[in-house]
Enzyme design. Structure first.
Site, PDB file in Angstrom:
ATOM      1  N   HIS A   1       0.824  -1.263   0.026  1.00  0.00           N
ATOM      2  CA  HIS A   1       0.015  -0.130   0.156  1.00  0.00           C
ATOM      3  C   HIS A   1       0.786   1.356   0.041  1.00  0.00           C
ATOM      4  O   HIS A   1       1.902   1.017   0.156  1.00  0.00           O
ATOM      5  CB  HIS A   1      -0.967   0.122   1.180  1.00  0.00           C
ATOM      6  CG  HIS A   1       0.039  -0.045   2.369  1.00  0.00           C
ATOM      7  ND1 HIS A   1       0.183  -1.043   3.008  1.00  0.00           N
ATOM      8  CD2 HIS A   1       0.504   1.003   3.394  1.00  0.00           C
ATOM      9  CE1 HIS A   1       0.875  -1.040   4.140  1.00  0.00           C
ATOM     10  NE2 HIS A   1       0.997   0.473   4.304  1.00  0.00           N
TER      11      HIS A   1
ATOM     12  N   HIS B   1       5.385   5.960  -1.355  1.00  0.00           N
ATOM     13  CA  HIS B   1       6.373   4.685  -1.742  1.00  0.00           C
ATOM     14  C   HIS B   1       5.526   3.625  -1.231  1.00  0.00           C
ATOM     15  O   HIS B   1       4.588   3.536  -0.420  1.00  0.00           O
ATOM     16  CB  HIS B   1       7.599   4.808  -1.093  1.00  0.00           C
ATOM     17  CG  HIS B   1       7.463   4.638   0.492  1.00  0.00           C
ATOM     18  ND1 HIS B   1       7.183   5.702   1.274  1.00  0.00           N
ATOM     19  CD2 HIS B   1       7.694   3.593   1.304  1.00  0.00           C
ATOM     20  CE1 HIS B   1       7.144   5.321   2.731  1.00  0.00           C
ATOM     21  NE2 HIS B   1       7.508   4.031   2.412  1.00  0.00           N
TER      22      HIS B   1
END
EC number: 3.1.4.58
Length: 194
Positions: A42, A129
Site C-alpha cells: 500500500h 512509496h
C-alpha cells in the site's frame, strides 16, 4: 483503548500482480532481506501509532470530508529508493509517478484531519512509496536500487483511500484490516449566484 491505524491507497490487484511478477525472482537471492507480500502492499498517506477509541468516529467523519474534496487522480508504481540511505538501507521501496502532486495534497489533508480529531500521526517528511522489503541489518542497497529502478508499472486511477487497522502478531508480522473506504469525489460545482 487505542489502535494502530494508517490511511493508505491500495493499488489495484492487477497492478500489484505486475510488481509481484517482477519481484518474484529476486526474493530468493538474499536471506538478509525480508520481502513484504502483495497483500500488505500500500501507499501510506498517514500513520498513527495510537488512535484513541473515542477519536476514531470523528476521524472517520473528517476523512469523509477529505474524500469529498479530492478528485480521482492517476499514479503508477515506478522507481526505487531506500530508507534511510542506499549506503545504510533498512527499507527498500518503489516510488510513484504520475499526478504525485495530488497524492501529496491528499496526504497533507489526511494528516490535518487526524490532527483536528486529536490524533498524532508520524511527522516525518511524506514520500509516497510502497515498501518492498526490510533488511535484518543496515546494508548497502545499490544493487537492489538498480534492479527496481527498472520497474515501471502501468498507470491506474486512484478512486479511493482506506483507513486500516494494523494488528501486531508476535513473530508473524502485522495483520491489516480495512475499517472504512473513502471514495474520492469530484468537487461539487456550485450554482452561480445572481
Amino acid at each position: 483503548m487505542t489502535a494502530r491505524m494508517f490511511v493508505a491507497i491500495r493499488p489495484p490487484e492487477d497492478i500489484l500482480d505486475d510488481l509481484d511478477r517482477f519481484a518474484e525472482p529476486r526474493r530468493a537471492a538474499d536471506s538478509t532481506v525480508r520481502w513484504t507480500t502483495p497483500d500488505s502492499w500500500h501507499l501510506t498517506l498517514a500513520f498513527a501509532e495510537a488512535v484513541p477509541a473515542d477519536a476514531e468516529e470523528e476521524f472517520v467523519d473528517r476523512l469523509r470530508a477529505v474524500a469529498d474534496k479530492h478528485a480521482p487522480f492517476d499514479l503508477q508504481l515506478a522507481g526505487a529508493g531506500s530508507f534511510p540511505s542506499p549506503a545504510r538501507a533498512k527499507v527498500l521501496w518503489t516510488g510513484v509517478a504520475g499526478q504525485t502532486d495530488q497524492v501529496i495534497r491528499l496526504s497533507a489533508a489526511v494528516r490535518r484531519a487526524a490532527s483536528v480529531a486529536g490524533i498524532e500521526v508520524d511527522g516525518g517528511r511524506f514520500r509516497p512509496h510502497l515498501t518492498l522489503a526490510r533488511m535484518n541489518r543496515a546494508q548497502e542497497a545499490t544493487r537492489w536500487l538498480r534492479i527496481f529502478e527498472l520497474f515501471a508499472g502501468r498507470p491506474w486511477r486512484v478512486t479511493e483511500f482506506e483507513l486500516i487497522e494494523s494488528v501486531l502478531r508476535a513473530g508473524r508480522g502485522n495483520r491489516y484490516r480495512t475499517e472504512e473506504r473513502f471514495p474520492l469525489r469530484l468537487p461539487s460545482l456550485r450554482a452561480p449566484t445572481r
